[in-house]
Design an enzyme around this catalytic site. Structure first.
Site: not given
Length: 326
Positions: A53, A136, A154
């Site tokens: 990520e 996020y 996102d």
């Protein structure tokens, strides 16, 4: 036209039946069409998902894959990375760009080892406490590593929501509260399905509902797309790509390439003057140094790059030269 980022009237939002249909259609499409990525494997650890990520922020999958695989072989757990100097994380970040992400991952690994017994924490709140982890990333890791119901938003997801529900070509230029409310309203109530929904919408935005050349004919939910129904109206703004050639970012990248190859401090004058002008040929860093000097950067620009790397902690001064952080 409703401005991008404005919440659409409730009458135009998918009803319960339509929403269930969207969930079902994307779930089936994802099961058949999703790319096989190592961080999606059931065997991937939460640490591997966290690393992916962070690496995938503003960086395409094709560039991330080899670096992620090397990283996970070298540092399969946070403890392995925490034992290394921060500079090694920067060195093996390679050319992914935005190398401060490597420093943050190293700091997160240290925090995980010292504060969480070496295990990546499993709640949104705990993940947010890690260095460099924002909303996020915390939501994505909680969802994809621990199967929790989280609203993951996102750039790809925002674009799909904008077209599919709001009828806009592109989302607002920055994330809005209205977009978050819409994402929360679209999220399935079933926890397992919510995780797959996040992944499937993200995948749709990455490979089908792309920013510049959407493949609408291949979209599994095109019949429900508000943007297509509206006649594909153009965006209300022109996305600005990030310049590279001739910028401070290019010079910083060239300096970092030198530091990654160096096994000892590199004197500042070697950055400022070609090695031949200094009367010697450096070993190891000769190729990236030559590439740096071919840029013919103005002295002020090179100075900004060197000083900025020192200020950001991506380089340190030792024995009169620059090297990666210890």
């Amino acid at each position: 036209m409703t401005p991008p980022g404005t919440m659409v009237p409730s009458a135009t939002q998918p009803g319960a039946t339509d929403l269930a249909g969207l969930h079902h259609a994307l779930d089936g499409w994802f099961a058949e069409s999703a790319r096989e990525l190592p961080w999606r494997s059931p065997d991937c650890s939460p640490w591997g998902i966290l690393v992916s990520e962070v690496m995938l922020q503003q960086t395409p999958v094709v560039r991330v894959l080899p670096v992620w695989e090397d990283w996970m072989q070298r540092w399969p757990t946070p403890a392995h990375l925490a034992k290394e100097p921060a500079g090694e994380a920067v060195r093996h970040w390679g050319r992914l760009g935005y190398p401060r992400r490597a420093l943050r991952l190293h700091a997160a690994a240290v925090a995980i080892q010292e504060q969480h017994g070496g295990a990546v924490p499993g709640t949104h709140h705990e993940l947010l406490s890690l260095p460099g982890v924002g909303d996020y990333t915390a939501a994505a890791v909680a969802a994809f590593a621990y199967g929790q119901r989280e609203t993951v938003v996102d750039t790809n997801i925002r674009r799909v929501h904008a077209r599919l529900v709001s009828g806009h070509a592109l989302p607002a230029q920055s994330l809005t509260a209205a977009e978050m409310r819409l994402a929360e309203a679209l999220l399935p109530h079933d926890t397992s399905l919510s995780v797959r929904w996040n992944a499937s919408v993200m995948e749709l935005g990455a490979v089908v509902c792309t920013a510049r050349s959407p493949k609408c004919a291949e979209c599994p939910v095109r019949a429900s797309c508000a943007w297509l129904a509206a006649g594909e109206p153009p965006p209300s703004y022109t996305p600005k790509g990030q310049a590279w050639h001739g910028t401070d970012r290019q010079v910083r990248g060239a300096v970092m390439a030198v530091l990654r190859e160096a096994d000892a401090p590199v004197p500042r004058e070697m950055f400022e003057h070609a090695p031949a002008d200094l009367g010697f040929a450096p070993s190891g860093v000769g190729v990236p140094l030559a590439a740096l000097h071919r840029l013919n950067s103005a002295p002020q620009q090179l100075g900004r790059a060197l000083d900025g790397l020192l200020r950001d902690g991506l380089a340190e001064l030792h024995d009169g030269g620059l090297q990666l952080p210890a």
